[in-house]
Each structure stands twice: as structure tokens, then as C-alpha cells.
Design a protein around this motif. Structure first.
Motif, mmCIF file in Angstrom:
data_model
loop_
_atom_site.group_PDB
_atom_site.id
_atom_site.type_symbol
_atom_site.label_atom_id
_atom_site.label_comp_id
_atom_site.label_asym_id
_atom_site.label_seq_id
_atom_site.Cartn_x
_atom_site.Cartn_y
_atom_site.Cartn_z
ATOM 1 N N ASN A 117 -14.596 10.833 40.090
ATOM 2 C CA ASN A 117 -14.593 12.031 40.723
ATOM 3 C C ASN A 117 -15.103 13.043 40.207
ATOM 4 N N ASN A 118 -15.074 14.154 40.733
ATOM 5 C CA ASN A 118 -15.726 15.419 40.257
ATOM 6 C C ASN A 118 -14.760 15.934 38.895
ATOM 7 N N ALA A 119 -13.433 15.787 39.035
ATOM 8 C CA ALA A 119 -12.712 16.361 38.071
ATOM 9 C C ALA A 119 -12.339 15.159 37.037
ATOM 10 N N GLU A 120 -12.944 13.845 37.167
ATOM 11 C CA GLU A 120 -12.966 12.965 36.045
ATOM 12 C C GLU A 120 -11.636 12.511 35.729
ATOM 13 N N THR A 121 -10.895 12.617 36.908
ATOM 14 C CA THR A 121 -9.308 12.106 36.724
ATOM 15 C C THR A 121 -9.015 10.421 37.190
ATOM 16 N N LYS A 122 -10.038 10.150 38.248
ATOM 17 C CA LYS A 122 -9.911 8.800 38.873
ATOM 18 C C LYS A 122 -11.379 8.147 38.488
ATOM 19 N N TYR A 123 -11.182 6.913 38.122
ATOM 20 C CA TYR A 123 -12.678 5.973 37.718
ATOM 21 C C TYR A 123 -12.356 4.969 38.576
ATOM 22 N N ARG A 124 -13.557 4.268 38.782
ATOM 23 C CA ARG A 124 -13.727 2.896 39.385
ATOM 24 C C ARG A 124 -14.807 2.355 38.696
ATOM 25 N N VAL A 125 -14.976 0.690 38.607
ATOM 26 C CA VAL A 125 -15.769 0.258 37.857
ATOM 27 C C VAL A 125 -16.154 -1.080 38.563
ATOM 28 N N LEU A 126 -17.660 -1.025 38.456
ATOM 29 C CA LEU A 126 -18.160 -2.197 39.193
ATOM 30 C C LEU A 126 -18.931 -3.067 38.053
ATOM 31 N N LYS A 127 -18.689 -4.628 38.139
ATOM 32 C CA LYS A 127 -19.227 -5.221 37.182
ATOM 33 C C LYS A 127 -20.255 -6.138 38.072
ATOM 34 N N ILE A 128 -21.524 -5.809 37.385
ATOM 35 C CA ILE A 128 -22.888 -6.546 37.818
ATOM 36 C C ILE A 128 -23.397 -7.686 36.858
ATOM 37 N N ASP A 129 -23.353 -8.903 37.463
ATOM 38 C CA ASP A 129 -23.884 -9.856 36.599
ATOM 39 C C ASP A 129 -25.615 -10.014 36.496
ATOM 40 N N ARG A 130 -25.879 -10.102 35.083
ATOM 41 C CA ARG A 130 -27.327 -10.321 34.794
ATOM 42 C C ARG A 130 -27.753 -11.678 34.577
ATOM 43 N N THR A 131 -26.917 -12.659 34.814
ATOM 44 C CA THR A 131 -27.190 -13.976 34.285
ATOM 45 C C THR A 131 -27.855 -14.753 35.604
ATOM 46 N N GLU A 132 -27.809 -14.141 36.826
ATOM 47 C CA GLU A 132 -28.373 -14.703 37.997
ATOM 48 C C GLU A 132 -29.607 -14.229 38.257
ATOM 49 N N PRO A 133 -30.653 -14.984 38.169
ATOM 50 C CA PRO A 133 -32.083 -14.885 38.250
ATOM 51 C C PRO A 133 -32.544 -14.114 39.626
ATOM 52 N N LYS A 134 -31.887 -14.690 40.535
ATOM 53 C CA LYS A 134 -32.280 -14.106 42.189
ATOM 54 C C LYS A 134 -31.132 -13.717 42.901
ATOM 55 N N ASP A 135 -29.879 -14.193 42.654
ATOM 56 C CA ASP A 135 -28.856 -13.675 43.485
ATOM 57 C C ASP A 135 -28.102 -12.336 42.723
ATOM 58 N N LEU A 136 -27.317 -11.307 43.899
ATOM 59 C CA LEU A 136 -26.559 -10.540 43.424
ATOM 60 C C LEU A 136 -25.165 -10.910 43.315
ATOM 61 N N VAL A 137 -24.681 -10.614 42.046
ATOM 62 C CA VAL A 137 -23.237 -11.001 42.123
ATOM 63 C C VAL A 137 -22.303 -9.706 41.438
ATOM 64 N N ILE A 138 -21.623 -9.073 42.296
ATOM 65 C CA ILE A 138 -20.907 -8.018 41.892
ATOM 66 C C ILE A 138 -19.273 -8.190 42.160
ATOM 67 N N ILE A 139 -18.661 -7.445 41.344
ATOM 68 C CA ILE A 139 -17.175 -7.701 41.336
ATOM 69 C C ILE A 139 -16.908 -6.408 41.314
ATOM 70 N N ASP A 140 -15.960 -6.045 42.255
ATOM 71 C CA ASP A 140 -15.311 -4.661 42.193
ATOM 72 C C ASP A 140 -13.824 -4.959 42.142
ATOM 73 N N ASP A 141 -12.923 -4.647 41.156
ATOM 74 C CA ASP A 141 -11.438 -4.899 41.303
ATOM 75 C C ASP A 141 -10.670 -4.144 42.000
ATOM 76 N N ARG A 142 -11.356 -3.093 42.462
ATOM 77 C CA ARG A 142 -10.623 -1.993 43.358
ATOM 78 C C ARG A 142 -9.370 -1.419 42.770
ATOM 79 N N HIS A 143 -9.425 -1.076 41.555
ATOM 80 C CA HIS A 143 -8.163 -0.856 40.410
ATOM 81 C C HIS A 143 -8.893 0.809 40.388
ATOM 82 N N VAL A 144 -7.913 1.755 40.434
ATOM 83 C CA VAL A 144 -8.208 3.048 40.204
ATOM 84 C C VAL A 144 -7.639 3.333 38.651
#
Length: 907
Positions: free
Chosen positions: A30-57
Motif C-alpha cells: 500500500n502507499n504507507a508500505e505497511t501491508k504487503y502481498r506477494v504473487l508467485k509466477i512460475d517461469r518453467t511452464e512454456p505456454k501456461d500461466l501458473v500464479i500462486i497467491d497465498d492471500r497473506h498480508v
């Protein structure tokens, strides 16, 4: 009083993309840089999109530890310090989306932004630059020979040109919709909170809401209106897998804001245009409507008026008016293969039951309510049938549809041949448009979030009592819409919309108590400011659809345009013709690819191999539609039931499902727009906080001569305005550059008075061509021989600013007034020194002054401080002791507040 509901502010506003060989890690805060979220994007799949969001703050410390572990774990050798396993790829401000052609997926990030407007503290940004990053690793990449060509076509859509977004304000909806949602009954919000319980990792959430006695605030986030969202297809693949804060919806069109200064009271005039993403394209390649009722060049224009002195949706004063432009809702097109300036108009399909028009107007009933007013500016009398073909078909379609509608909700059709009246020397085009605008605004009304002012009740205006719309206890609602069209929906349409907007602006100003009558005249500062906004609005939309700026402007129809404007009109016509003939096809392919109308598929024809894109936009050509509407009951029953109110704003189960409601603590950052706007948690500068340099009526339009009425509603002569009526944008840009150059140069030490006056009035332009303005001209050092000229230049601004010449002696009358002022001060000083008994002998003509402040002795000679009560003294003493390290014991209320702050900030 705290608001019952507030918009939810996105907690993903600053992004950093980190790269390893196997994954991308997208960290958002966020703007105050007090809450963060992280997305993990896999780079080993040549044509598929694999995204993992742990939904943790995450907190800031947790993110640092996470990135440290990732860096350590991805090094080539464990414990090696020389090489890093985690690389910082790019910093961004939002995710536009993900796209795939024939190889792997790309991620599109916003890397630069610029603040364009502010509505109630909610910032609206323009996309300035983007970055497109290929996700799969080079080791798994499967190359394709046509990938590069698709990439060039996709990037031909310039995302840095008129794309807008906001982290807290829904740009796809109108202000009336956004504020109506915030005013939902509390019972509805409580029920939605229990049904749509959002995930939360705050273990003290329930406890905190109970200890506050139910003083939490409901946060509301509504689903966007996808018709005006341009990256919906790009975000569709991750919509159901990531948290909603990652989804940043952008609109395409125009956004401009200007400041109207009314005797020092700031009023913001904002103009927002939303271009439809359905059946979108260029001028000659997209005409009429598709099989789903979406028309070409459909733009929703909203003008918002707000009192900038109060920054709050609940306590502030806000008003808006919405109107629409769009192509004639029929199956028609123009063949551009003939290379003619005006290709012939042909009707592609026979539609005797007005099926496509019925779908289009049903959409409008659902979004805007009734009445729907059509202002058709197409030519009616021609030697050879051209535009008249559209008028005849549109009249037949409206007549057919109206016979089945209830009489009170029929579609109003207003035909007016604007080109014919423009050529006539006896008719004033804008006067006739003003009559039409008055009747339209009276039927539709406008939105305002406050009840009628007391002054309008005491002195009611005849026009105000005839105003339509829906009156509610908290203000007024706009019911219905004006739909304006010509053939291109560019020049004539923009002028007509300006006249209707000018009429609505008068009612908006009157409703906020800023003018005494709902009427605005030309050649006033307010109308000139509004006209400049609409010209920028028209130029932008014309460039997007037609390939050139406006050819005919408001000044053209007022017949006050300079002779040089004719040559510019010719150049704009040639530019439009060149764009339509040579570059529109490539632009159309880019729009089809960007919006997901065409999906590249292996083994099927490529985009550039298609002879036409007709079947891409008309889905009924590829398959039979599952249902077919009735020819008589062509509307949606639920929509007609709630007219004249728009169905989208009615509180019902269908609309409640489109809302995300969550209860927050009253100090939560996700609903605190004050902290979001002013950012008290960080060291900021005026340049960053107030970076929005908007046009001001006082600086750019008001004359700088003494004795002129500063009201922006006073009619000016052409030579009295601060900005030339006939001036163009290039002259203004040169003047701005000259002012910046003059301001950056250090003033000479011997001429401080002249340099200060130059800096104070640096926002003005030259009043007349050929006249030397001392406010905008840099001061030069002169020799001793030019001392007479220097003296004359110094005295001249003083005469203009104060109305007197200091070199002249005072008259006897002025000197006697000054002597009397001195005598007043001396007599008051004697009375204060003497006893409190009334003076028996007073000088003739001396007025006994009664102090009106809290100071018992308050004059030009002596001031005695007022007495301070005991409670204030104790507070001040506690403050002094705290600075010495002696703290007072905290009370029960202070402890609860501090505990609440710690929980919301760090847990």
C-alpha cells in the motif's frame, strides 16, 4: 459523524518484480508500505500461466525476511556472497494484465503514472509508460516465427495515451452510482457482510469491533461496469485466482480538471469520458451497431462539480451530469475502398423489427433510467441521399419501439439538421441548441448529494421548479440520458454536448448555492474554462476515433473563429483523410488484439490474413444465439418495473451480489482517505503532494486590471480577458515556457519590486498582441542613462496594483483621514491608561472603540494576553513535562486508542 460506508482503497499501489531463474515474485504494498502481498509466477511452464497467491498480508519485516530467504536459497552455491540469487527486475504502480499470442505469457506493468484529477481525495492517474515482460525462462521457451509480429501489433495500442485508473474510485461507474452505493441502508450492509465474509488474518478483528461498540466502518467495493473497462480480457485469466487488490481496471477516453475560483472559494470542474470497449474501432471501419446492441464510438461523458474546500463524500458538496454519444444503432457501414472523402452509406441488413436498436436502448434503460432522449444531428435535406438514409431508418426504429413502451417511458426523438442551420445567416446555431439543452436538462435532471439550499427555497426560480429527475431526502438523482449523434459523432456532437453541459453546469452551480440564477452566459471566465475543457475532450476523442483533432469547434459555430482557423481546419481534414485511408486498418487490428476480440491460435488464419473482422464482432454469424427476444416485449421486465430509476442503482438481490462489503476498524488504512491523500506518515514536499497543476479561472482567464469584477460569471470583452479568446494552444505553450524561463532566472538585486510582481503574476498570458506585459517579461539590468525609464517601469505596476501614484502628494482630504486615524489610536491609548470610569470629555468626532477579541487590552500600543482556564493550563504543563521525560499516567480511553492503533498498524 463517521460515515456508515466508505470506498475500499486498494492495498496494492507500489509493486516490485523480483526475478529468479525459476520464478517471478511480484511484491505489492500500500502507499504507507505497511501491508504487503506477494504473487508467485512460475517461469518453467512454456505456454501456461501458473500464479500462486497465498492471500497473506505481510508486514515490512516479514517481506524483508522472505526476500532474504529467497535470495539465499537461489544462489548457485550455498553460502556464496558474491552472486545474488534474487534480482530486482522492475518497479511498477499496477498490473495491466497478462496476454499470450503463440508462445508464452507476457505481463504488462504500469511503470509511470501522472495524477490528472482529484475527486473527494480520490486520485485519478493517467498511464504514462508501461513495460511488457516475457514470463517463461529462455531454457523452456518455444519460439514461433510470427510471435514478434503479434507483439508489434499489440504494442501499437499506445497505453501511454489517454488510459486512466484509480486505486479507490471506480472510474467505470458514474459519481451518482458510486455515492448511491455508499448510502445503502446499514441493514443491507450488515447482511452482505455476513454473506460475503472476506478472508482476514487479523486475530483481533472480532474483538476490536466488539470493544468499539460496533463503531466499525463498512468498506464497499463494487464490480466495475465491464463495458467501459479496457483491460478486462487481460485480467480475466487471474480474476478468480488472486486477491481483488491485484486487479487494477483501466478506462480509455479523457480526463481533465480545472479550478473555478469564486471569490476565493475553489470549485473543481472535472470532465471524464469513458470510451466503450465493445464494438470499438476506428472511424470508417466501425459504424452502426453489432448484434448485441453495442454501437461504435460510444462514449459516456460525465461532468462533475465539487466544492474543493471540503474533501469528503459525506460532508462535501458534489454534483454530476452524464450524457452519451454513439453511432446510429443500425446495421450500416461505409465502403472505403473507393478512396472517396465521403464514402456512400449502405444498410447491411434489413431489420424491420428494430432488433439491434431494441437491445441498445434496453441497455440504456438499465444503466440510465428514463427518459431516453435522442438528439439526431444528421442532415435531413440533401440533393443526393447520403446521411438522410440513417435519419429515416432511425425514425422508423424509434416509432416501432415506442408503440410497445408505457407512454410515460417512451423514447424522445429530437431531429435537428445542424449543418443546415449553420449555413443560414438568419439563424443562430447555439441559441437553438440552448433551447434544446434547456428542455433536455429539465427532463433528465442531474445528480447532487445535498438537499436544496435554503436560499433557493426562499427565492425559488421558475426554471428550478420545472426541473425533472428524482428528488430524494439527500438530494437529487438524474433519471434518463441524452444520446447525441451525427454521422461521425465528432464535431457537431461535441458542440451540442458542450451546450447541454453548459446548461447543466448552470443548474449544478445553482444547486450548490454558488449563483443566484441557473443561467450562464458566453464570454464569462466560467464558460471559457468549461469550453476549453470540452475542446480538449473533443480533440482527444476525435484523435482516438477519427485520427485528427476537431475540425469545427464552438468558436466556429459562434462565427468568431479567426481567419487562420480555416487553414487549420483544412489541415485537420487532410490529416483525418490520410489516417482513415492508410493507418486505420492497422489500428483496428491492434484494438481487436488488445481487447481479446481476436485470439491467435496455432493452425488458424492469422490476424493480418483475415479479409474482414465482421464475424469477430457479430457473434451471430458464427453460431445461432440461444435465445431470441420478443418483437413486442423487447425490454427486460425487471428494468421496466423500476423506471424512471436506473435498474443498476436499485437495491435488489441482483445488484447486491455485485458488491463486496467488509467491516473495518475506523482507523484502518484501507478506508482512511484522509491518510491516503495527505500521507502524514511520510516526509513529503509540496511538489509531490500538490503535483496536479490544473487550469484556474483566476490565473488563466480573469483580467489583471484593477477595478474589474473578479467574479467568474461576469461577461468580459475580448480585450479584457487574461487569456485571448482567439488564442490557440501553441501560443499558450509558448507563454508557459516564457514564464518558466523568467521564473527560473534570479531577479536583479536592485529591482526587487519589479521582479516580485513578475513572479506573482507569472500565471498570466499577454493581454494584447504587441503590448509589453511587465508581468511576463524578464527584467533586464540597465545603465545609468536609462534611469528615467527604470523609474517609469517601477511606478507603472504600483499604479496598476494599488490605483494610486506614490510620486504624487496626498490631498487634503486623504491627509485629514490619516490624521483622524492617528488621533483615534492616541485617544484609545489614553482611555486604557486611565481608570475604567467613563470619560466625560471626549474629542469631537472620536468613536469609542469596544474590543471584540479575547484580549482585554488590545490596541496599537499595548496588548494584554487573555486569561487561560485551568484545564488548558494543565494540558500545556503536561506537554512541557513530557518534553522533559516526565510522562503523565494514561487514562482508560488513551490506552484503548493506543492499543487499537498498534493492532491496526502491525497485526
Amino acid at each position: 459523524m463517521p460515515s456508515a460506508a466508505a470506498p475500499i482503497i486498494s492495498s496494492v499501489q507500489k509493486l516490485v518484480l523480483y526475478e529468479t531463474r525459476a520464478r517471478y515474485f511480484l511484491v505489492g504494498s500500500n502507499n504507507a508500505e505497511t501491508k504487503y502481498r506477494v504473487l508467485k509466477i512460475d517461469r518453467t511452464e512454456p505456454k501456461d500461466l501458473v500464479i500462486i497467491d497465498d492471500r497473506h498480508v505481510y508486514t515490512q519485516q516479514e517481506v524483508r525476511e522472505l526476500l532474504g530467504r529467497l535470495d539465499l536459497g537461489n544462489r548457485t552455491k550455498m553460502g556464496q556472497k558474491g552472486s545474488s540469487g534474487l534480482f530486482r527486475a522492475v518497479s511498477a504502480f499496477g498490473v495491466v494484465g497478462f496476454v499470450r499470442f503463440l508462445e508464452g505469457y507476457y505481463i504488462v506493468l504500469i511503470t509511470k503514472r501522472r495524477k490528472m484529477a482529484d475527486i473527494g481525495g480520490h486520485a485519478i492517474y493517467k498511464v504514462e509508460d508501461t513495460n511488457m515482460i516475457y514470463i517463461p525462462n529462455d531454457s523452456v521457451r518455444v519460439t514461433h516465427p510470427d510471435e514478434a509480429r503479434y507483439l508489434r501489433i499489440f504494442q501499437n495500442v499506445d497505453l501511454s495515451s489517454n488510459f486512466y485508473f484509480s486505486y479507490s474510485y471506480d472510474l467505470s461507474h458514474s459519481l451518482q452510482y458510486n455515492l448511491t452505493v455508499l448510502r445503502m441502508p446499514l441493514e443491507m450492509l450488515r447482511s452482505e457482510t455476513t454473506q460475503n465474509r472476506q478472508e482476514s488474518f487479523d486475530i483481533f478483528e472480532d474483538e476490536g469491533l466488539i470493544t468499539q461498540g460496533g463503531s466499525g466502518v463498512f468498506g464497499i467495493c463494487s464490480e466495475p461496469y465491464m463495458k467501459y473497462v479496457w483491460n478486462g480480457e487481460l485480467l480475466d485469466i487471474i480474476k478468480n485466482t488472486v486477491h481483488r487488490d491485484w486487479l487494477l481496471y483501466i478506462i480509455h477516453g479523457f480526463c481533465g480538471q480545472s479550478k473555478l475560483l469564486i471569490y476565493g472559494r475553489p470549485v473543481y470542474v472535472t470532465l471524464i469520458a469513458r470510451r466503450s470497449s465493445k464494438f470499438a474501432g476506428t472511424r470508417f471501419l466501425k459504424r452502426g451497431a453489432n448484434c448485441e446492441g453495442d454501437v461504435a464510438n460510444e462514449v459516456e461523458t460525465e461532468q462533475i462539480l465539487c466544492d474543493a474546500s471540503v474533501m469528503s463524500f459525506t460532508a462535501g458538496s458534489y454534483s454530476s451530469y452524464v450524457q452519451v454519444r454513439g453511432s446510429v444503432p443500425l446495421y450500416w457501414s461505409q465502403d472505403i475502398s473507393t478512396m472517396m472523402p465521403k464514402p456512400p452509406i449502405t444498410l447491411d441488413q434489413a431489420d424491420p423489427f428494430a432488433h439491434v436498436a431494441a437491445l441498445h436502448f434496453d441497455q440504456m434503460f438499465q444503466r440510465f433510467g428514463s427518459p431516453i432522449i435522442i438528439l439526431n444531428l444528421v442532415k435531413e435535406r440533401e440533393k443526393r441521399k447520403h446521411e438522410r438514409i440513417l435519419s429515416e431508418e432511425l425514425v422508423a426504429a424509434v416509432t416501432y419501439l415506442n408503440q410497445f413502451l408505457p407512454p410515460e417511458h417512451t423514447i424522445v426523438y429530437i431531429p435537428w439538421d445542424m449543418a443546415k442551420y449553420t449555413k443560414s445567416k438568419l439563424c443562430n446555431v447555439l441559441d437553438r441548441l440552448n433551447v434544446i439543452a434547456e428542455s433536455v436538462v429539465k427532463k433528465t435532471g442531474f445528480f447532487v448529494n445535498r438537499p436544496d439550499s435554503y436560499c433557493s427555497i426562499l427565492r425559488p426560480d421558475e426554471k428550478w421548479n420545472e426541473l425533472g429527475g428524482c428528488v430524494i431526502p439527500t438530494g437529487r438523482l438524474q433519471t434518463g440520458i441524452l444520446r447525441t449523434n451525427c454521422v461521425d459523432c465528432l464535431d457537431r456532437t461535441n458542440t451540442a454536448q458542450f451546450m447541454v453541459g453548459k446548461c447543466a453546469l448552470a443548474y449544478q452551480l445553482y444547486s450548490l448555492g454558488l449563483i443566484d440564477k441557473p443561467n450562464l452566459q458566453f464570454d464569462t471566465d466560467a464558460v471559457r474554462l468549461f469550453e476549453e475543457l470540452y475542446e480538449d475532450h473533443g480533440d482527444t476523442l476525435s484523435l482516438q476515433y477519427g485520427g485528427s483533432q476537431l475540425v469545427h469547434r464552438v468558436k466556429t459555430y459562434r462565427k468568431i473563429a479567426p481567419w487562420t482557423q480555416h487553414s487549420k481546419d483544412i489541415m485537420q481534414t487532410l490529416s483525418r483523410y490520410y489516417s482513415n485511408a492508410f493507418s486505420d486498418a492497422d489500428r483496428q487490428d491492434s484494438i481487436n488484439l488488445f481487447l481479446g476480440v481476436f485470439h491467435p491460435t496455432e493452425g488458424k488464419p492469422h490476424l493480418w490474413e483475415l479479409p474482414t473482422d465482421f464475424y469477430l464482432h457479430h457473434k451471430n454469424t458464427m453460431r445461432l444465439l440461444p435465445t431470441r427476444r420478443s418483437y413486442t416485449y423487447w425490454w427486460t421486465p425487471e428494468v421496466i418495473k423500476h423506471l424512471p430509476l436506473p435498474y443498476d442503482e436499485v437495491i435488489c438481490a441482483v445488484n447486491l451480489k455485485k458488491l463486496i462489503v467488509k467491516k473495518f476498524h475506523k482507523y484502518e488504512e484501507e478506508i482512511d482517505i484522509h491518510n491516503e491523500f495527505f500521507r502524514p506518515y511520510e516526509l513529503s514536499s509540496f511538489d509531490d503532494t500538490f503535483c496536479l497543476a490544473m487550469t484556474s479561472s483566476a490565473r488563466d482567464f480573469m483580467p489583471k486590471t484593477v477595478g474589474i469584477d473578479p467574479s467568474p460569471f461576469t461577461v468580459r470583452k475580448p480585450d479584457e480577458t487574461g487569456k485571448s479568446v482567439l488564442g490557440n494552444k501553441s501560443n499558450r505553450e509558448e507563454a508557459v515556457l516564457q514564464r518558466k524561463t523568467a521564473a527560473s532566472a534570479p531577479p536583479p538585486p536592485s529591482e526587487e519590486a519589479v521582479s516580485s510582481s513578475s513572479e506573482d503574476d507569472s500565471g498570466t498570458d499577454r493581454e494584447e498582441e504587441g503590448s509589453v506585459s511587465q508581468r511576463s517579461t524578464p527584467v533586464k539590468m540597465t545603465d545609468a542613462g536609462d534611469s528615467a525609464k527604470v523609474t517609469e517601469n517601477v511606478v507603472q505596476p504600483v499604479k496598476e496594483l494599488y490605483g494610486i501614484n506614490l510620486s504624487d502628494g496626498l490631498s487634503e482630504e486623504d491627509f485629514s483621514i490619516y490624521s483622524r486615524f492617528v488621533q483615534l489610536g492616541q485617544s484609545q491609548h489614553k482611555q486604557d491608561k486611565s481608570s475604567q470610569q467613563p470619560c466625560s470629555r471626549c474629542s469631537d468626532g472620536v468613536i469609542k472603540l469596544t474590543p471584540i477579541s479575547a484580549f482585554s487590552q488590545d490596541n496599537i500600543y499595548e496588548v494584554q494576553p487573555p486569561r487561560v482556564d485551568r484545564k488548558s493550563t494543565e494540558i500545556f504543563q503536561a506537554h512541557i513535562q513530557a518534553s522533559r521525560g516526565i510522562m503523565q499516567p494514561l487514562g482508560k480511553e488513551d490506552s484503548a486508542m493506543y492499543r487499537e492503533y498498534i493492532r491496526n498498524r502491525y497485526l
